[in-house]
Design a protein around this motif. Sequence first.
Motif, PDB file in Angstrom:
ATOM      1  N   ARG A   1     -23.978  24.161 -17.519  1.00 52.76           N
ATOM      2  CA  ARG A   1     -23.055  25.370 -17.797  1.00 52.76           C
ATOM      3  C   ARG A   1     -22.406  25.734 -16.580  1.00 52.76           C
ATOM      4  NH1 ARG A   1     -25.227  28.924 -22.537  1.00 52.76           N
ATOM      5  NH2 ARG A   1     -23.116  29.935 -21.976  1.00 52.76           N
ATOM      6  N   LEU A   2     -23.336  26.116 -15.494  1.00 58.58           N
ATOM      7  CA  LEU A   2     -22.881  26.830 -14.276  1.00 58.58           C
ATOM      8  C   LEU A   2     -21.697  25.879 -13.550  1.00 58.58           C
ATOM      9  CD1 LEU A   2     -22.616  29.150 -12.208  1.00 58.58           C
ATOM     10  CD2 LEU A   2     -24.746  28.410 -11.355  1.00 58.58           C
ATOM     11  N   TYR A   3     -22.167  24.470 -13.706  1.00 60.35           N
ATOM     12  CA  TYR A   3     -20.972  23.710 -12.914  1.00 60.35           C
ATOM     13  C   TYR A   3     -19.813  23.834 -13.589  1.00 60.35           C
ATOM     14  CZ  TYR A   3     -18.773  19.095 -11.796  1.00 60.35           C
ATOM     15  OH  TYR A   3     -17.845  18.255 -11.669  1.00 60.35           O
ATOM     16  N   GLU A   4     -19.833  23.609 -15.075  1.00 62.33           N
ATOM     17  CA  GLU A   4     -18.511  23.738 -15.796  1.00 62.33           C
ATOM     18  C   GLU A   4     -17.802  25.185 -15.144  1.00 62.33           C
ATOM     19  OE1 GLU A   4     -19.811  23.363 -19.511  1.00 62.33           O
ATOM     20  OE2 GLU A   4     -19.389  21.018 -19.560  1.00 62.33           O
ATOM     21  N   THR A   5     -18.407  25.972 -15.028  1.00 65.94           N
ATOM     22  CA  THR A   5     -17.691  27.454 -14.565  1.00 65.94           C
ATOM     23  C   THR A   5     -17.324  27.091 -13.119  1.00 65.94           C
ATOM     24  OG1 THR A   5     -19.100  28.738 -15.887  1.00 65.94           O
ATOM     25  CG2 THR A   5     -18.121  29.779 -13.925  1.00 65.94           C
ATOM     26  N   MET A   6     -18.106  26.627 -12.220  1.00 66.73           N
ATOM     27  CA  MET A   6     -17.700  26.528 -10.899  1.00 66.73           C
ATOM     28  C   MET A   6     -16.815  25.372 -10.473  1.00 66.73           C
ATOM     29  SD  MET A   6     -19.694  28.860  -9.348  1.00 66.73           S
ATOM     30  CE  MET A   6     -19.284  28.741  -7.723  1.00 66.73           C
ATOM     31  N   VAL A   7     -16.814  24.423 -11.249  1.00 63.29           N
ATOM     32  CA  VAL A   7     -15.643  23.365 -11.022  1.00 63.29           C
ATOM     33  C   VAL A   7     -14.265  23.907 -10.950  1.00 63.29           C
ATOM     34  CG1 VAL A   7     -14.981  22.667 -13.262  1.00 63.29           C
ATOM     35  CG2 VAL A   7     -15.365  21.000 -11.453  1.00 63.29           C
ATOM     36  N   PHE A   8     -13.819  25.437 -11.410  1.00 63.33           N
ATOM     37  CA  PHE A   8     -12.735  25.830 -10.998  1.00 63.33           C
ATOM     38  C   PHE A   8     -12.476  25.812  -9.582  1.00 63.33           C
ATOM     39  CE2 PHE A   8     -11.247  30.074  -9.103  1.00 63.33           C
ATOM     40  CZ  PHE A   8      -9.970  30.205  -9.765  1.00 63.33           C
ATOM     41  N   TRP A   9     -13.485  25.874  -8.740  1.00 71.01           N
ATOM     42  CA  TRP A   9     -12.951  25.814  -7.281  1.00 71.01           C
ATOM     43  C   TRP A   9     -12.702  24.492  -6.766  1.00 71.01           C
ATOM     44  CZ3 TRP A   9     -12.443  30.333  -5.311  1.00 71.01           C
ATOM     45  CH2 TRP A   9     -12.998  31.374  -5.889  1.00 71.01           C
ATOM     46  N   GLU A  10     -12.723  23.628  -7.447  1.00 68.17           N
ATOM     47  CA  GLU A  10     -12.333  22.092  -7.059  1.00 68.17           C
ATOM     48  C   GLU A  10     -10.607  21.960  -6.922  1.00 68.17           C
ATOM     49  OE1 GLU A  10     -12.762  18.025  -6.201  1.00 68.17           O
ATOM     50  OE2 GLU A  10     -14.021  19.533  -6.215  1.00 68.17           O
ATOM     51  N   THR A  11     -10.142  23.092  -7.770  1.00 66.11           N
ATOM     52  CA  THR A  11      -8.456  23.060  -7.436  1.00 66.11           C
ATOM     53  C   THR A  11      -8.152  24.381  -7.108  1.00 66.11           C
ATOM     54  OG1 THR A  11      -8.205  23.609  -9.778  1.00 66.11           O
ATOM     55  CG2 THR A  11      -8.090  21.039  -9.141  1.00 66.11           C
ATOM     56  N   ALA A  12      -8.874  25.397  -7.261  1.00 65.99           N
ATOM     57  CA  ALA A  12      -8.511  26.825  -6.462  1.00 65.99           C
ATOM     58  C   ALA A  12      -7.890  26.669  -5.156  1.00 65.99           C
ATOM     59  CB  ALA A  12      -9.638  27.553  -6.824  1.00 65.99           C
ATOM     60  N   GLY A  13      -6.850  27.365  -4.819  1.00 65.31           N
ATOM     61  CA  GLY A  13      -6.761  27.555  -3.532  1.00 65.31           C
ATOM     62  C   GLY A  13      -6.009  26.257  -2.947  1.00 65.31           C
ATOM     63  N   THR A  14      -5.601  25.106  -3.579  1.00 67.29           N
ATOM     64  CA  THR A  14      -4.887  24.237  -3.305  1.00 67.29           C
ATOM     65  C   THR A  14      -3.305  24.362  -3.288  1.00 67.29           C
ATOM     66  OG1 THR A  14      -5.015  23.079  -5.384  1.00 67.29           O
ATOM     67  CG2 THR A  14      -6.536  22.361  -3.867  1.00 67.29           C
ATOM     68  N   SER A  15      -2.861  25.486  -3.888  1.00 63.87           N
ATOM     69  CA  SER A  15      -1.622  25.872  -4.075  1.00 63.87           C
ATOM     70  C   SER A  15      -1.342  27.274  -3.503  1.00 63.87           C
ATOM     71  CB  SER A  15      -0.995  25.709  -5.411  1.00 63.87           C
ATOM     72  OG  SER A  15      -1.594  26.388  -6.325  1.00 63.87           O
ATOM     73  N   GLY A  16      -2.130  27.631  -2.830  1.00 64.65           N
ATOM     74  CA  GLY A  16      -1.895  29.042  -2.318  1.00 64.65           C
ATOM     75  C   GLY A  16      -2.219  30.084  -3.309  1.00 64.65           C
ATOM     76  N   ASP A  17      -3.079  29.933  -4.335  1.00 64.79           N
ATOM     77  CA  ASP A  17      -3.219  30.715  -5.468  1.00 64.79           C
ATOM     78  C   ASP A  17      -4.268  31.790  -5.300  1.00 64.79           C
ATOM     79  OD1 ASP A  17      -5.047  28.653  -5.690  1.00 64.79           O
ATOM     80  OD2 ASP A  17      -5.179  29.061  -7.938  1.00 64.79           O
ATOM     81  N   GLN A  18      -5.070  31.681  -3.988  1.00 65.58           N
ATOM     82  CA  GLN A  18      -6.169  32.463  -3.740  1.00 65.58           C
ATOM     83  C   GLN A  18      -5.983  33.110  -2.634  1.00 65.58           C
ATOM     84  OE1 GLN A  18      -9.254  32.643  -5.552  1.00 65.58           O
ATOM     85  NE2 GLN A  18      -8.230  31.558  -7.231  1.00 65.58           N
ATOM     86  N   PRO A  19      -6.436  34.488  -2.420  1.00 65.79           N
ATOM     87  CA  PRO A  19      -6.439  35.238  -1.204  1.00 65.79           C
ATOM     88  C   PRO A  19      -7.309  34.459  -0.314  1.00 65.79           C
ATOM     89  CG  PRO A  19      -8.111  36.260  -2.943  1.00 65.79           C
ATOM     90  CD  PRO A  19      -7.165  35.055  -3.666  1.00 65.79           C
ATOM     91  N   GLY A  20      -7.292  34.944   0.969  1.00 68.71           N
ATOM     92  CA  GLY A  20      -8.246  34.465   1.950  1.00 68.71           C
ATOM     93  C   GLY A  20      -9.549  34.137   1.695  1.00 68.71           C
ATOM     94  N   VAL A  21     -10.378  35.222   1.258  1.00 69.81           N
ATOM     95  CA  VAL A  21     -11.706  34.916   0.876  1.00 69.81           C
ATOM     96  C   VAL A  21     -12.035  33.928  -0.164  1.00 69.81           C
ATOM     97  CG1 VAL A  21     -12.521  37.142   1.845  1.00 69.81           C
ATOM     98  CG2 VAL A  21     -11.909  36.973  -0.761  1.00 69.81           C
ATOM     99  N   GLY A  22     -10.880  33.753  -1.270  1.00 68.52           N
ATOM    100  CA  GLY A  22     -11.016  32.967  -2.218  1.00 68.52           C
ATOM    101  C   GLY A  22     -10.795  31.468  -1.648  1.00 68.52           C
ATOM    102  N   GLN A  23      -9.663  31.416  -0.809  1.00 67.12           N
ATOM    103  CA  GLN A  23      -9.487  30.083  -0.197  1.00 67.12           C
ATOM    104  C   GLN A  23     -10.618  29.514   0.587  1.00 67.12           C
ATOM    105  OE1 GLN A  23      -6.478  28.252  -0.491  1.00 67.12           O
ATOM    106  NE2 GLN A  23      -7.535  26.791   0.661  1.00 67.12           N
TER     107      GLN A  23
END
Length: 113
Positions: A51-73
């Motif tokens: 369950r936690l992995y399924e939540t955290m897998v968001f980060w696999e693609t997050a930030g790859t298109s500039g959609d995250q602020p600096g700390v998120g990236q």
Amino acid sequence: MANLIYGVLASLDGYVNDASGGFEWAAPDEEVHAFVNDLERPIGTYLYGRRLYETMVFWETAGTSGDQPGVGQDFAELWRAAEKIVYSRTLETPSSARTRIEREFEPDAVRRL
């Protein structure tokens, strides 16, 4: 020998989820996120339940298109760089790179890491 670090999000009254089952309440502000990033920077392997992995897998693609602020990236890059072990009897295949699935949690295998 590496350290095993256990981390958990919980409210002061001991809850992880809100009344609706979500934990958006725990989204960190920029200062806290930067602090967490620095804590997690040396981590080489994450151990997750499904369950936690399924939540955290968001980060696999997050930030790859500039959609995250600096700390998120920054966190996205840290997360993608780490190995991930998911303990699950139901998850068939991982949804992220550098990830393997283990059917059983074996303390001796973790000690060997």
